[in-house]
Design a protein around this motif. Structure first.
Motif, PDB file in Angstrom:
ATOM      1  N   UNK A 191      40.449  28.686  25.138  1.00 52.34           N
ATOM      2  CA  UNK A 191      39.380  28.422  24.190  1.00 52.34           C
ATOM      3  C   UNK A 191      38.905  29.713  23.519  1.00 52.34           C
ATOM      4  N   UNK A 192      38.817  30.796  24.264  1.00 50.30           N
ATOM      5  CA  UNK A 192      38.343  32.074  23.742  1.00 50.30           C
ATOM      6  C   UNK A 192      39.234  32.555  22.602  1.00 50.30           C
ATOM      7  N   UNK A 193      40.558  32.416  22.763  1.00 51.94           N
ATOM      8  CA  UNK A 193      41.481  32.889  21.740  1.00 51.94           C
ATOM      9  C   UNK A 193      41.388  32.060  20.459  1.00 51.94           C
ATOM     10  N   UNK A 194      41.148  30.768  20.602  1.00 54.82           N
ATOM     11  CA  UNK A 194      41.000  29.897  19.443  1.00 54.82           C
ATOM     12  C   UNK A 194      39.746  30.277  18.668  1.00 54.82           C
ATOM     13  N   UNK A 195      38.649  30.510  19.374  1.00 53.89           N
ATOM     14  CA  UNK A 195      37.390  30.900  18.722  1.00 53.89           C
ATOM     15  C   UNK A 195      37.546  32.252  18.033  1.00 53.89           C
ATOM     16  N   UNK A 196      38.243  33.180  18.683  1.00 58.52           N
ATOM     17  CA  UNK A 196      38.444  34.507  18.107  1.00 58.52           C
ATOM     18  C   UNK A 196      39.300  34.414  16.839  1.00 58.52           C
ATOM     19  N   UNK A 197      40.319  33.569  16.880  1.00 59.62           N
ATOM     20  CA  UNK A 197      41.182  33.401  15.712  1.00 59.62           C
ATOM     21  C   UNK A 197      40.407  32.775  14.551  1.00 59.62           C
ATOM     22  N   UNK A 198      39.560  31.774  14.844  1.00 60.69           N
ATOM     23  CA  UNK A 198      38.752  31.142  13.803  1.00 60.69           C
ATOM     24  C   UNK A 198      37.782  32.154  13.191  1.00 60.69           C
ATOM     25  N   UNK A 199      37.220  33.027  14.019  1.00 69.78           N
ATOM     26  CA  UNK A 199      36.304  34.051  13.503  1.00 69.78           C
ATOM     27  C   UNK A 199      37.041  35.014  12.581  1.00 69.78           C
ATOM     28  N   UNK A 200      38.273  35.383  12.955  1.00 70.23           N
ATOM     29  CA  UNK A 200      39.067  36.271  12.102  1.00 70.23           C
ATOM     30  C   UNK A 200      39.386  35.601  10.773  1.00 70.23           C
ATOM     31  N   UNK A 258      37.633  33.255   9.295  1.00 69.65           N
ATOM     32  CA  UNK A 258      36.397  33.158   8.523  1.00 69.65           C
ATOM     33  C   UNK A 258      36.079  34.503   7.870  1.00 69.65           C
ATOM     34  N   UNK A 259      36.290  35.584   8.597  1.00 68.42           N
ATOM     35  CA  UNK A 259      36.051  36.917   8.039  1.00 68.42           C
ATOM     36  C   UNK A 259      37.034  37.194   6.908  1.00 68.42           C
ATOM     37  N   UNK A 260      38.288  36.848   7.106  1.00 68.18           N
ATOM     38  CA  UNK A 260      39.293  37.060   6.061  1.00 68.18           C
ATOM     39  C   UNK A 260      38.929  36.263   4.807  1.00 68.18           C
ATOM     40  N   UNK A 261      38.410  35.075   4.977  1.00 70.71           N
ATOM     41  CA  UNK A 261      38.002  34.249   3.832  1.00 70.71           C
ATOM     42  C   UNK A 261      36.837  34.909   3.096  1.00 70.71           C
ATOM     43  N   UNK A 262      35.899  35.487   3.839  1.00 67.09           N
ATOM     44  CA  UNK A 262      34.761  36.171   3.210  1.00 67.09           C
ATOM     45  C   UNK A 262      35.228  37.415   2.447  1.00 67.09           C
ATOM     46  N   UNK A 263      36.191  38.133   3.011  1.00 69.66           N
ATOM     47  CA  UNK A 263      36.722  39.324   2.342  1.00 69.66           C
ATOM     48  C   UNK A 263      37.425  38.918   1.054  1.00 69.66           C
ATOM     49  N   UNK A 264      38.255  37.905   1.116  1.00 68.68           N
ATOM     50  CA  UNK A 264      38.973  37.444  -0.065  1.00 68.68           C
ATOM     51  C   UNK A 264      38.004  36.917  -1.125  1.00 68.68           C
ATOM     52  N   UNK A 265      36.961  36.225  -0.684  1.00 70.00           N
ATOM     53  CA  UNK A 265      35.943  35.731  -1.605  1.00 70.00           C
ATOM     54  C   UNK A 265      35.246  36.902  -2.304  1.00 70.00           C
ATOM     55  N   UNK A 266      34.930  37.938  -1.556  1.00 70.45           N
ATOM     56  CA  UNK A 266      34.307  39.125  -2.143  1.00 70.45           C
ATOM     57  C   UNK A 266      35.215  39.790  -3.161  1.00 70.45           C
TER      58      UNK A 266
END
Length: 142
Positions: free
Chosen positions: A1-10, A12-20
């Protein structure tokens, strides 16, 4: 579960960077419309800055960079006013848009514009001639 949450966070961050990245490109298109040199140079600089920070993995550093993207977008959209040279008169014409002034006339951190008048022109370096001054609710002054 920890790895799935960490991957989703990455992701989400990548999406925010691309949006910026996209927001900066849109802001530069609005500001520099019709100025091929500024369009080219701003594209190169935005790509260079994102490329230099491609390997950043520290979440706090990434958040700081995303804050800088937000501030840069705000500056491009609200903090810079373009002037165009009038070939007939030799004067620069500046058109201040609604997004450059606050609705209530109060100065804000990003909308602190001083009107260009004969008095303020005297404070500027070089020769500045004010030909027309107009603001919301006032008539033209020559």
């Amino acid at each position: 579960f920890f790895f799935v949450a960490k991957r989703k966070a990455k992701m989400a961050t990548a999406a925010r960077v691309f949006s910026g990245y996209r927001r900066l490109f849109r802001a530069r298109k609005i500001l520099f419309q019709g100025d091929d040199r500024a369009m080219r140079e701003s594209r190169v600089e935005i790509r260079k800055q994102f490329g230099m920070n491609r390997a950043v993995s520290d979440p706090a550093h990434i958040e700081g960079l995303l804050t800088m993207v937000d501030e840069a977008e705000d500056m491009l959209l609200h903090g810079i006013v373009r002037g165009e040279l009038n070939d007939q008169t030799g004067n620069y014409e500046v058109k201040i848009k609604a997004e450059h002034a606050s609705d209530d006339g109060a100065a804000t951190a990003t909308n602190n514009l001083e009107p260009i008048t004969a008095e303020t022109a005297d404070k500027m370096e070089g020769k500045v001639t004010v030909t027309t001054s107009r603001s919301k609710g006032t008539e033209d002054k020559s």
